[in-house]
Write a protein that holds these residues in place. Structure first.
Motif, PDB file in Angstrom:
ATOM      1  N   GLY A  83       0.815  -1.210   0.000  1.00 25.36           N
ATOM      2  CA  GLY A  83       0.000   0.000   0.000  1.00 25.36           C
ATOM      3  C   GLY A  83       0.840   1.248   0.000  1.00 25.36           C
ATOM      4  N   LYS A  84       0.363   2.264   0.698  1.00 34.30           N
ATOM      5  CA  LYS A  84       1.038   3.565   0.781  1.00 34.30           C
ATOM      6  C   LYS A  84       1.325   3.900   2.237  1.00 34.30           C
ATOM      7  CE  LYS A  84       1.143   4.923  -3.497  1.00 34.30           C
ATOM      8  NZ  LYS A  84       2.405   5.140  -4.167  1.00 34.30           N
TER       9      LYS A  84
ATOM     10  N   LEU B  48       5.498  14.046   2.766  1.00 30.39           N
ATOM     11  CA  LEU B  48       6.262  12.830   2.489  1.00 30.39           C
ATOM     12  C   LEU B  48       5.328  11.631   2.415  1.00 30.39           C
ATOM     13  CD1 LEU B  48       9.519  13.024   4.625  1.00 30.39           C
ATOM     14  CD2 LEU B  48       9.284  13.224   2.161  1.00 30.39           C
ATOM     15  N   MET B  49       5.450  10.911   1.320  1.00 27.11           N
ATOM     16  CA  MET B  49       4.605   9.747   1.084  1.00 27.11           C
ATOM     17  C   MET B  49       5.401   8.759   0.247  1.00 27.11           C
ATOM     18  SD  MET B  49       0.958  10.045  -0.595  1.00 27.11           S
ATOM     19  CE  MET B  49      -0.294   8.947  -0.630  1.00 27.11           C
ATOM     20  N   GLY B  50       5.176   7.490   0.452  1.00 25.43           N
ATOM     21  CA  GLY B  50       5.879   6.483  -0.327  1.00 25.43           C
ATOM     22  C   GLY B  50       5.137   5.163  -0.311  1.00 25.43           C
TER      23      GLY B  50
ATOM     24  N   GLY C 177       8.845   3.404   1.510  1.00 25.85           N
ATOM     25  CA  GLY C 177       9.548   4.088   0.425  1.00 25.85           C
ATOM     26  C   GLY C 177       9.565   5.586   0.650  1.00 25.85           C
ATOM     27  N   ILE C 178      10.000   6.005   1.827  1.00 29.29           N
ATOM     28  CA  ILE C 178      10.028   7.423   2.204  1.00 29.29           C
ATOM     29  C   ILE C 178      11.483   7.829   2.380  1.00 29.29           C
ATOM     30  CG2 ILE C 178       9.423   9.089   3.994  1.00 29.29           C
ATOM     31  CD1 ILE C 178       6.938   7.402   4.563  1.00 29.29           C
TER      32      ILE C 178
ATOM     33  N   GLY D 203      12.828   1.332   6.942  1.00 26.00           N
ATOM     34  CA  GLY D 203      12.110   0.102   7.225  1.00 26.00           C
ATOM     35  C   GLY D 203      12.333  -0.326   8.650  1.00 26.00           C
ATOM     36  N   SER D 204      11.760  -1.465   9.009  1.00 31.37           N
ATOM     37  CA  SER D 204      11.922  -1.974  10.365  1.00 31.37           C
ATOM     38  C   SER D 204      11.687  -3.475  10.400  1.00 31.37           C
ATOM     39  CB  SER D 204      10.965  -1.272  11.316  1.00 31.37           C
ATOM     40  OG  SER D 204       9.628  -1.584  11.002  1.00 31.37           O
ATOM     41  N   ILE D 205      12.226  -4.075  11.441  1.00 31.62           N
ATOM     42  CA  ILE D 205      11.947  -5.468  11.773  1.00 31.62           C
ATOM     43  C   ILE D 205      11.296  -5.435  13.145  1.00 31.62           C
ATOM     44  CG2 ILE D 205      12.932  -7.721  12.302  1.00 31.62           C
ATOM     45  CD1 ILE D 205      15.096  -7.108  10.239  1.00 31.62           C
ATOM     46  N   SER D 206      10.169  -6.113  13.273  1.00 34.54           N
ATOM     47  CA  SER D 206       9.382  -6.034  14.503  1.00 34.54           C
ATOM     48  C   SER D 206       8.992  -7.416  15.003  1.00 34.54           C
ATOM     49  CB  SER D 206       8.105  -5.228  14.261  1.00 34.54           C
ATOM     50  OG  SER D 206       8.383  -3.958  13.772  1.00 34.54           O
TER      51      SER D 206
END
Length: 176
Positions: free
Chosen positions: A118-119, A128-130, A155-156, A165-168
């Motif tokens: 998605g977005k 800012l959008m990605g 994608g920002i 990004g992240s790992i959660s």
């Protein structure tokens, strides 16, 4: 907008197909802690304490979604929420389509794979959008509780990085 229209038509068609079964919708609520590698592992602070942690928390996230499913095995939904990344000082609101596959691997256990696309909108950073992408792998209990690990990509462009990004690690509650 063409993708949103196609998604709306698909969801309408799917709701029509499943209308004979009264239990075809689900609601999902996720809470997760983003983690990062500890760069100071093994170092000793001025008080003589050694830092032995492999990973450190780096943010919080919470998402909620609503969708349709077939026998808890496959689901398609619309999800949104908020992701807060401490290191990047970034708060993101993702809005995405979530595909969930949950084959049963035991009497009361399912393995759950979720893919999201998605977005993402960064709050407090202008316009800012990605793109937003996520993949999640988890174990689902008979109480429809999912313990998962998730990788998210935004994608920002922020802090001179191409993207973020992240790992959660998290917990999900699904209500069918």
């Amino acid at each position: 907008m063409g993708h949103l229209r196609a998604l709306a038509v698909f969801l309408f068609f799917t709701f029509s197909v499943f209308s004979q079964n009264k239990k075809f919708t689900y609601t999902q609520f996720d809470v997760a802690v983003s983690i990062k590698g500890n760069q100071d592992r093994g170092e000793t602070d001025p008080n003589g304490n050694t830092n032995n942690s492999w990973f450190l928390p780096d943010g919080l996230s919470s998402k909620i979604g609503y969708g349709i499913h077939h026998n808890k095995w496959v689901g398609l939904g619309i999800h949104s929420g908020i992701d807060w990344k401490w290191t990047d000082k970034l708060v993101v609101v993702p809005l995405f389509v979530n595909l969930k596959l949950s084959p049963q691997i035991g009497d009361d256990i399912r393995i759950t794979l979720q893919l999201g696309l998605g977005k993402a909108i960064a709050l407090g950073r202008g316009n800012l959008m990605g793109d937003y992408k996520k993949i999640s792998l988890g174990i689902q209990t008979s109480d429809d509780l999912i313990l998962f690990i998730e990788a998210s990509h935004y994608g920002i462009i922020i802090n001179n990085q191409r993207d973020s990004g992240s790992i959660s690690l998290g917990l999900s509650l699904v209500s069918f």
